[in-house]
Motif scaffolding. Structure first.
Motif, mmCIF file in Angstrom:
data_model
loop_
_atom_site.group_PDB
_atom_site.id
_atom_site.type_symbol
_atom_site.label_atom_id
_atom_site.label_comp_id
_atom_site.label_asym_id
_atom_site.label_seq_id
_atom_site.Cartn_x
_atom_site.Cartn_y
_atom_site.Cartn_z
ATOM 1 N N LYS A 281 0.678 -1.184 0.018
ATOM 2 C CA LYS A 281 0.023 -0.046 -0.091
ATOM 3 C C LYS A 281 0.867 1.171 -0.093
ATOM 4 C CE LYS A 281 -2.223 -1.057 3.886
ATOM 5 N NZ LYS A 281 -3.237 -0.929 4.947
ATOM 6 N N ILE A 282 0.609 2.320 -0.616
ATOM 7 C CA ILE A 282 1.162 3.536 -0.473
ATOM 8 C C ILE A 282 0.505 4.317 0.715
ATOM 9 C CG2 ILE A 282 1.528 5.810 -1.835
ATOM 10 C CD1 ILE A 282 1.300 4.107 -4.343
ATOM 11 N N SER B 179 0.496 7.269 2.072
ATOM 12 C CA SER B 179 -0.026 8.586 1.712
ATOM 13 C C SER B 179 -1.276 8.614 1.173
ATOM 14 C CB SER B 179 0.887 9.240 0.857
ATOM 15 O OG SER B 179 0.924 9.104 -0.566
ATOM 16 N N THR B 180 -1.627 7.487 0.182
ATOM 17 C CA THR B 180 -2.823 7.240 -0.444
ATOM 18 C C THR B 180 -3.826 6.887 0.699
ATOM 19 O OG1 THR B 180 -2.015 6.883 -2.562
ATOM 20 C CG2 THR B 180 -4.029 6.163 -2.256
ATOM 21 N N GLN B 181 -3.361 5.562 1.495
ATOM 22 C CA GLN B 181 -4.170 5.400 2.654
ATOM 23 C C GLN B 181 -4.676 6.300 3.497
ATOM 24 O OE1 GLN B 181 -5.254 1.912 2.854
ATOM 25 N NE2 GLN B 181 -6.717 3.163 4.273
ATOM 26 N N ALA C 38 -4.909 9.858 2.978
ATOM 27 C CA ALA C 38 -5.790 10.607 2.397
ATOM 28 C C ALA C 38 -7.285 9.979 2.351
ATOM 29 C CB ALA C 38 -5.646 10.923 0.776
ATOM 30 N N PHE C 39 -7.467 8.627 2.014
ATOM 31 C CA PHE C 39 -8.697 7.933 2.208
ATOM 32 C C PHE C 39 -9.175 7.962 3.688
ATOM 33 C CE2 PHE C 39 -7.888 6.735 -2.253
ATOM 34 C CZ PHE C 39 -9.095 7.095 -2.738
ATOM 35 N N HIS D 93 -2.591 16.791 4.077
ATOM 36 C CA HIS D 93 -3.447 16.040 3.233
ATOM 37 C C HIS D 93 -4.682 16.939 2.915
ATOM 38 C CE1 HIS D 93 -1.627 12.206 2.624
ATOM 39 N NE2 HIS D 93 -1.067 12.149 3.817
ATOM 40 N N THR E 221 -4.177 19.498 -0.025
ATOM 41 C CA THR E 221 -4.493 19.006 -0.996
ATOM 42 C C THR E 221 -5.889 18.604 -1.657
ATOM 43 O OG1 THR E 221 -2.372 18.032 -1.034
ATOM 44 C CG2 THR E 221 -3.697 17.103 -3.056
#
Length: 244
Positions: free
Chosen positions: A10-11, A13-15, A17-18, A49, A52
Motif C-alpha cells: 500500500k502507498i 500517503s494514499t491510505q 488521504a482516504f 492532506h 491537497t
C-alpha cells in the motif's frame, strides 16, 4: 512476473488521504483536530492532506468545519450506475418492503467486506447503519452470510484470515466452526437469517443473488426489528422469496 506480495503493498500517503475522507464522511463538519484524533495521525499530517483535497475541491471548509465537496458525489454516482446489479435489485427490494414491511436491502461483497448497494425507502427502523456504500463485516449479517455460503473454500478462508470474525454484539458469530454450521444451514434452506448479530434488536432474512456464470454476486433481503421476524426458516413468505 512480479511477486505475489505486490498486491498487498500500500502507498501510505494514499491510505492516509482516504482515511481522512472517511473520517469527514462519518462526522458532522469535523475540525482538523477532530479528524487527527479519529485517524490517529498528527495534526500536521492531516493538515497537509486536507490542503491537497481542498485544492481539488474534494473537501470544503467553512466556518463550521470540514465537509466533503460535491465532486465526491460524481464518483459515488458513477460507481453505483456502473455496478452490474444496479437497475436489477431496486424493484424486487421495494416489492419486499411493500409486502413484508421493514427495510429491504441489496448488498455485495467487495474485497473482504459487505457493501450496501441499495436500501428501500419504506418504514425506517431506528438508526440502521446500512447507508448506501457503507461497509460491514460479512459474517455478522444475513446478507453477508448468504454470500459467504456460496463462496468456494479459498475465498472464505481469505475472508476469515484477513478480516477475522470480530464481535459487533453479544450474539455475533465469532468462531469458524459456528460460522460453518450457519453457512451449511443457509445452503440447506436457500436463505440466511441473522438476529441481533449486527445490531441489537434487529433481524434480517436474505437470499443470495446467483449468476449462472459467475456464481454468487450479491444478496437481497429484508430487515426489521427482531420481534417482527419469528421462526424465519419456517416462514412461508421468506421461503417463497428465496425460491424466486
Amino acid at each position: 512476473m512480479g511477486s505475489d506480495n505486490t498486491s498487498k503493498k500500500k502507498i501510505k500517503s494514499t491510505q492516509k488521504a482516504f482515511d481522512i475522507i472517511d473520517a469527514i464522511a462519518e462526522s458532522e463538519k469535523p475540525s482538523v483536530t477532530d479528524i487527527a484524533n479519529e485517524v490517529e495521525y498528527s495534526r500536521s499530517t492531516v493538515h497537509y492532506h486536507l490542503q491537497t483535497l481542498q485544492q481539488g475541491r474534494y473537501v470544503i471548509r467553512d466556518e463550521e468545519g470540514l465537509r466533503l465537496g460535491l465532486r465526491m458525489a460524481r464518483f459515488g454516482d458513477l460507481a453505483l450506475r456502473k455496478h452490474r446489479l444496479s437497475g436489477i435489485v431496486e424493484e424486487p427490494a421495494d416489492e419486499l418492503t411493500e409486502e413484508i414491511g421493514g427495510v429491504a436491502h441489496a448488498a455485495v461483497k467487495q474485497g473482504n467486506k459487505l457493501v450496501w448497494l441499495y436500501r428501500s425507502e419504506g418504514s425506517q427502523i431506528g438508526s440502521l447503519s446500512t447507508a448506501l456504500g457503507k461497509q460491514a463485516e460479512l459474517h455478522c449479517t444475513a446478507y453477508g452470510q448468504a454470500i459467504l455460503a456460496y463462496l468456494s473454500e479459498g475465498p472464505l478462508d481469505t475472508v476469515i484470515s484477513e478480516s477475522g470474525l470480530p464481535a459487533r454484539t453479544e450474539s455475533t458469530i465469532t468462531t469458524r466452526d459456528a460460522l460453518e454450521d450457519r453457512l451449511s444451514a443457509v445452503r440447506q434452506v436457500g436463505f440466511a437469517y441473522s438476529s441481533e448479530e449486527f445490531e441489537e434488536g434487529i433481524a434480517s432474512i436474505a437470499s443470495p443473488i446467483i449468476d449462472t456464470s459467475d456464481g454468487v454476486v450479491g444478496a437481497i433481503g429484508i430487515t426489521n426489528v427482531d420481534s417482527q421476524i419469528e421462526d424465519p426458516y419456517m416462514h412461508a413468505k421468506a421461503r417463497r422469496h428465496s425460491d424466486e
